[in-house]
Design a protein around this motif. Sequence first.
Motif, PDB file in Angstrom:
ATOM      1  N   MET A   1       0.835  -1.211   0.000  1.00 37.42           N
ATOM      2  CA  MET A   1       0.000   0.000   0.000  1.00 37.42           C
ATOM      3  C   MET A   1       0.860   1.247   0.000  1.00 37.42           C
ATOM      4  N   ILE A   2       1.953   1.244   0.816  1.00 35.76           N
ATOM      5  CA  ILE A   2       2.670   2.489   1.041  1.00 35.76           C
ATOM      6  C   ILE A   2       3.603   2.867  -0.099  1.00 35.76           C
ATOM      7  N   GLU A   3       4.383   1.931  -0.649  1.00 37.28           N
ATOM      8  CA  GLU A   3       5.290   2.318  -1.728  1.00 37.28           C
ATOM      9  C   GLU A   3       4.749   1.751  -3.029  1.00 37.28           C
ATOM     10  N   ARG A   4       3.727   2.391  -3.584  1.00 37.90           N
ATOM     11  CA  ARG A   4       2.962   1.808  -4.664  1.00 37.90           C
ATOM     12  C   ARG A   4       3.374   2.322  -6.036  1.00 37.90           C
ATOM     13  N   LEU A  87       2.636  11.743   8.505  1.00 37.31           N
ATOM     14  CA  LEU A  87       2.225  11.224   9.798  1.00 37.31           C
ATOM     15  C   LEU A  87       1.887  12.387  10.725  1.00 37.31           C
ATOM     16  N   ILE A  88       0.794  12.238  11.471  1.00 35.66           N
ATOM     17  CA  ILE A  88       0.523  13.107  12.606  1.00 35.66           C
ATOM     18  C   ILE A  88       0.227  12.192  13.780  1.00 35.66           C
ATOM     19  N   ASN A  89       0.312  12.707  14.995  1.00 34.08           N
ATOM     20  CA  ASN A  89       0.048  11.813  16.125  1.00 34.08           C
ATOM     21  C   ASN A  89      -0.576  12.556  17.288  1.00 34.08           C
ATOM     22  N   ASP A  90      -1.314  11.777  18.098  1.00 37.31           N
ATOM     23  CA  ASP A  90      -1.796  12.256  19.386  1.00 37.31           C
ATOM     24  C   ASP A  90      -1.087  11.441  20.462  1.00 37.31           C
ATOM     25  N   ASP A  91      -1.652  11.320  21.640  1.00 34.21           N
ATOM     26  CA  ASP A  91      -0.966  10.637  22.732  1.00 34.21           C
ATOM     27  C   ASP A  91      -0.900   9.125  22.561  1.00 34.21           C
ATOM     28  N   GLU A  92      -1.765   8.562  21.725  1.00 35.88           N
ATOM     29  CA  GLU A  92      -1.831   7.107  21.594  1.00 35.88           C
ATOM     30  C   GLU A  92      -1.580   6.593  20.185  1.00 35.88           C
ATOM     31  N   TRP A  93      -1.915   7.391  19.177  1.00 30.96           N
ATOM     32  CA  TRP A  93      -1.935   6.893  17.805  1.00 30.96           C
ATOM     33  C   TRP A  93      -1.084   7.748  16.878  1.00 30.96           C
ATOM     34  N   THR A  94      -0.584   7.103  15.836  1.00 33.23           N
ATOM     35  CA  THR A  94      -0.032   7.803  14.676  1.00 33.23           C
ATOM     36  C   THR A  94      -0.998   7.599  13.527  1.00 33.23           C
ATOM     37  N   TYR A  95      -1.339   8.675  12.847  1.00 36.32           N
ATOM     38  CA  TYR A  95      -2.265   8.635  11.720  1.00 36.32           C
ATOM     39  C   TYR A  95      -1.475   8.787  10.432  1.00 36.32           C
ATOM     40  N   ASP A 134      11.864   1.898  15.321  1.00 39.23           N
ATOM     41  CA  ASP A 134      12.758   2.917  15.869  1.00 39.23           C
ATOM     42  C   ASP A 134      12.950   4.097  14.922  1.00 39.23           C
ATOM     43  N   LYS A 135      13.008   3.826  13.624  1.00 40.04           N
ATOM     44  CA  LYS A 135      13.241   4.901  12.656  1.00 40.04           C
ATOM     45  C   LYS A 135      12.064   5.876  12.629  1.00 40.04           C
ATOM     46  N   VAL A 136      10.848   5.355  12.680  1.00 43.11           N
ATOM     47  CA  VAL A 136       9.674   6.226  12.649  1.00 43.11           C
ATOM     48  C   VAL A 136       9.528   6.967  13.973  1.00 43.11           C
ATOM     49  N   GLN A 137       9.844   6.295  15.076  1.00 41.64           N
ATOM     50  CA  GLN A 137       9.782   6.975  16.363  1.00 41.64           C
ATOM     51  C   GLN A 137      10.773   8.126  16.427  1.00 41.64           C
ATOM     52  N   ALA A 138      11.944   7.944  15.836  1.00 44.94           N
ATOM     53  CA  ALA A 138      12.930   9.029  15.788  1.00 44.94           C
ATOM     54  C   ALA A 138      12.409  10.197  14.954  1.00 44.94           C
ATOM     55  N   PHE A 149      11.419  11.881   6.479  1.00 49.01           N
ATOM     56  CA  PHE A 149      11.989  10.572   6.786  1.00 49.01           C
ATOM     57  C   PHE A 149      13.198  10.347   5.889  1.00 49.01           C
ATOM     58  N   ASP A 150      14.348  10.050   6.482  1.00 47.87           N
ATOM     59  CA  ASP A 150      15.597   9.997   5.725  1.00 47.87           C
ATOM     60  C   ASP A 150      15.910   8.619   5.160  1.00 47.87           C
ATOM     61  N   TYR A 151      14.900   7.778   5.031  1.00 47.78           N
ATOM     62  CA  TYR A 151      15.089   6.424   4.519  1.00 47.78           C
ATOM     63  C   TYR A 151      14.013   6.137   3.472  1.00 47.78           C
ATOM     64  N   PRO A 152      14.176   5.055   2.694  1.00 44.84           N
ATOM     65  CA  PRO A 152      13.070   4.640   1.822  1.00 44.84           C
ATOM     66  C   PRO A 152      11.809   4.384   2.641  1.00 44.84           C
ATOM     67  N   VAL A 153      10.656   4.701   2.086  1.00 44.44           N
ATOM     68  CA  VAL A 153       9.395   4.568   2.816  1.00 44.44           C
ATOM     69  C   VAL A 153       9.177   3.139   3.311  1.00 44.44           C
ATOM     70  N   SER A 154       9.661   2.161   2.556  1.00 47.99           N
ATOM     71  CA  SER A 154       9.460   0.762   2.959  1.00 47.99           C
ATOM     72  C   SER A 154      10.060   0.472   4.329  1.00 47.99           C
ATOM     73  N   LEU A 155      11.126   1.203   4.718  1.00 53.53           N
ATOM     74  CA  LEU A 155      11.770   0.970   6.008  1.00 53.53           C
ATOM     75  C   LEU A 155      10.949   1.515   7.181  1.00 53.53           C
ATOM     76  N   ALA A 156       9.914   2.293   6.872  1.00 52.42           N
ATOM     77  CA  ALA A 156       9.013   2.746   7.936  1.00 52.42           C
ATOM     78  C   ALA A 156       8.099   1.618   8.398  1.00 52.42           C
ATOM     79  N   GLU A 157       7.920   0.607   7.555  1.00 52.91           N
ATOM     80  CA  GLU A 157       7.106  -0.570   7.885  1.00 52.91           C
ATOM     81  C   GLU A 157       5.693  -0.187   8.309  1.00 52.91           C
ATOM     82  N   LEU A 158       5.129   0.795   7.632  1.00 55.19           N
ATOM     83  CA  LEU A 158       3.782   1.245   7.978  1.00 55.19           C
ATOM     84  C   LEU A 158       2.711   0.293   7.467  1.00 55.19           C
TER      85      LEU A 158
END
Length: 215
Positions: A1-4, A87-95, A134-138, A149-158
């Motif tokens: 879905m993400i790197e289409r 990506l945006i986020n609140d206290d519990e979720w990343t959208y 870890d990469k997305v959290q950073a 994001f300084d990596y290919p989108v696939s490395l975000a594992e979304l």
Amino acid sequence: MIERKAVLVNLYHIQSSVYGVNRVKSFLEEHFIGIAWSGTGDLEHTPPELWKEKLVEHYGFDEWELANTLATLHMFVNLMQDGDYVLINDDEWTYVGDIGDYYYDDSAGTEEDLICHRRGVTWLGRIPLAELNDKVQALQKDSSILAKFDYPVSLAELDRGLAVTAASGAVIPPPVELDEATIQAALHVLREALHSEEEELRIRAATAILQYAKP
């Protein structure tokens, strides 16, 4: 879905607090993301060499503030592209959203508490913060208003996270308001899909109907 796509797709994180107000709810409900500095006017039709002049005129920035603001505006208006992800986020979720084109909306005015620099977003799903790698959290811990994001989108594992939340029935709240005729038409399509020869399609249809039927 993400790197289409064959073209390079980038991923960004944008702070959801604008003018000191958390905008997650309005970003999700109104399907956009946005940044401050509405007083500059529509930057799509303003030569970049005039951006600095407008910022100094309206905000009186020092050199450090000016450089950082110009970089953020350049990223938001020029570097982000239709089809990138955000990506945006609140206290519990990343959208997770699919970004659309830049537009300037001053229909409500250009006061400091309004967001005029915008990009449309199709929200794809949400992932618990704790399940991000870890990469997305950073990326999300970056204090910049807008960070790439300084990596290919696939490395975000979304994809993995979105698949899990979709299977559990978790969707972006609030749901889109639809008229009764549209809802019934959609249910009719799902009922027809229950008799498909494809097992996966039958399962998806059954899941969607059961989710709709939940009180």
